[in-house]
Design an enzyme around this catalytic site. Structure first.
Site, PDB file in Angstrom:
ATOM      1  N   ALA A  55       0.816  -1.218   0.000  1.00  0.00           N
ATOM      2  CA  ALA A  55       0.000   0.000   0.000  1.00  0.00           C
ATOM      3  C   ALA A  55       0.849   1.266   0.000  1.00  0.00           C
ATOM      4  CB  ALA A  55      -0.939  -0.007   1.208  1.00  0.00           C
ATOM      5  N   PHE A  56       2.009   1.209   0.629  1.00  0.00           N
ATOM      6  CA  PHE A  56       2.888   2.381   0.690  1.00  0.00           C
ATOM      7  C   PHE A  56       3.322   2.831  -0.704  1.00  0.00           C
ATOM      8  CE2 PHE A  56       6.942   4.555   1.363  1.00  0.00           C
ATOM      9  CZ  PHE A  56       6.615   5.431   2.397  1.00  0.00           C
ATOM     10  N   GLU A  57       3.439   1.904  -1.637  1.00  0.00           N
ATOM     11  CA  GLU A  57       3.898   2.214  -2.997  1.00  0.00           C
ATOM     12  C   GLU A  57       2.781   2.662  -3.931  1.00  0.00           C
ATOM     13  OE1 GLU A  57       6.800   0.012  -0.806  1.00  0.00           O
ATOM     14  OE2 GLU A  57       4.781  -0.685  -1.318  1.00  0.00           O
ATOM     15  N   VAL A  80      -4.423  -2.649   4.469  1.00  0.00           N
ATOM     16  CA  VAL A  80      -3.487  -2.424   5.567  1.00  0.00           C
ATOM     17  C   VAL A  80      -4.184  -2.928   6.826  1.00  0.00           C
ATOM     18  CG1 VAL A  80      -2.061  -0.735   6.785  1.00  0.00           C
ATOM     19  CG2 VAL A  80      -2.650  -0.356   4.369  1.00  0.00           C
ATOM     20  N   ILE A  81      -3.597  -3.968   7.420  1.00  0.00           N
ATOM     21  CA  ILE A  81      -4.227  -4.620   8.569  1.00  0.00           C
ATOM     22  C   ILE A  81      -3.403  -4.325   9.819  1.00  0.00           C
ATOM     23  CG2 ILE A  81      -4.957  -6.840   9.535  1.00  0.00           C
ATOM     24  CD1 ILE A  81      -5.189  -7.780   6.542  1.00  0.00           C
ATOM     25  N   THR A  85       2.237  -3.040  16.191  1.00  0.00           N
ATOM     26  CA  THR A  85       3.130  -1.878  16.235  1.00  0.00           C
ATOM     27  C   THR A  85       2.464  -0.692  15.532  1.00  0.00           C
ATOM     28  OG1 THR A  85       4.206  -2.313  14.117  1.00  0.00           O
ATOM     29  CG2 THR A  85       5.101  -3.462  16.059  1.00  0.00           C
ATOM     30  N   HIS A  87       3.302   0.677  12.926  1.00  0.00           N
ATOM     31  CA  HIS A  87       3.542   0.594  11.488  1.00  0.00           C
ATOM     32  C   HIS A  87       2.241   0.773  10.695  1.00  0.00           C
ATOM     33  CE1 HIS A  87       5.654  -0.647   7.861  1.00  0.00           C
ATOM     34  NE2 HIS A  87       4.684  -1.513   7.610  1.00  0.00           N
ATOM     35  N   ARG A 126     -14.918  -6.816   3.917  1.00  0.00           N
ATOM     36  CA  ARG A 126     -15.029  -5.615   3.091  1.00  0.00           C
ATOM     37  C   ARG A 126     -14.575  -5.856   1.651  1.00  0.00           C
ATOM     38  NH1 ARG A 126     -14.690  -4.551   8.171  1.00  0.00           N
ATOM     39  NH2 ARG A 126     -15.629  -2.712   9.119  1.00  0.00           N
TER      40      ARG A 126
END
Length: 157
Positions: A55-57, A80-81, A85, A87, A126
């Site tokens: 997801a960051f990319e 993003v699960i 942490t 993160h 979802r």
């Protein structure tokens, strides 16, 4: 005059950026998005799919796509699960903020089909198991925003 987008996707070229991370979920989001685009008239050959590591990319790939000028809209799909942490918070914020920045800076609609959930079970729900498919919803929003842009720019049919 009132301007409003429609769900008639004929003549549109749509890009989809999909995160490979959590692919069990993102493949379902992609299936929902692709099916929705086709059902609303977007031609099979007018749907381009780009896979990224996570997801960051997504925002950077969405920017590259938007800058080509080929796409009426881009659908961003990821999952993003939450883990143990912080993160999760950083990745979710970067992904969602990044796609908003791409849309605002390029003028190309980028819709958010990026799930941010507490568990894999919630993400699967979802992605089509129980709570609808958020990929399908993001695809509908992409068509509506692309046709709204067309209308506002005086290119309505």
């Amino acid at each position: 005059m009132v301007h409003e987008g429609s769900l008639h996707g004929d003549g549109l070229t749509i890009g989809i950026v999909v995160a490979r991370w959590n692919s069990l979920i993102t493949r379902e989001l992609l299936a929902g998005a692709s099916d929705t685009l086709r059902r609303h008239g977007v031609a099979e050959g007018a749907i381009d799919i780009v896979w990224v590591p996570g997801a960051f990319e997504i925002p950077l790939a969405a920017r590259w796509m938007a800058e080509t000028g080929r796409y009426a809209a881009i659908v961003a799909l990821g999952a993003v699960i939450r883990g143990g942490t912080p993160h999760f918070d950083h990745v979710a914020n970067a992904a969602l903020g990044g796609i908003a920045a791409v849309a605002q800076s390029t003028g190309v609609p980028v819709t958010a089909g990026i799930l941010t959930t507490d568990s894999s079970e919630q993400a699967l729900e979802r992605a089509g198991i129980k709570a609808g498919n958020k990929g399908a919803e993001a695809a509908q929003a992409a068509i509506e925003m692309a046709t709204l842009a067309r209308s506002l720019r005086g290119q309505a049919r």
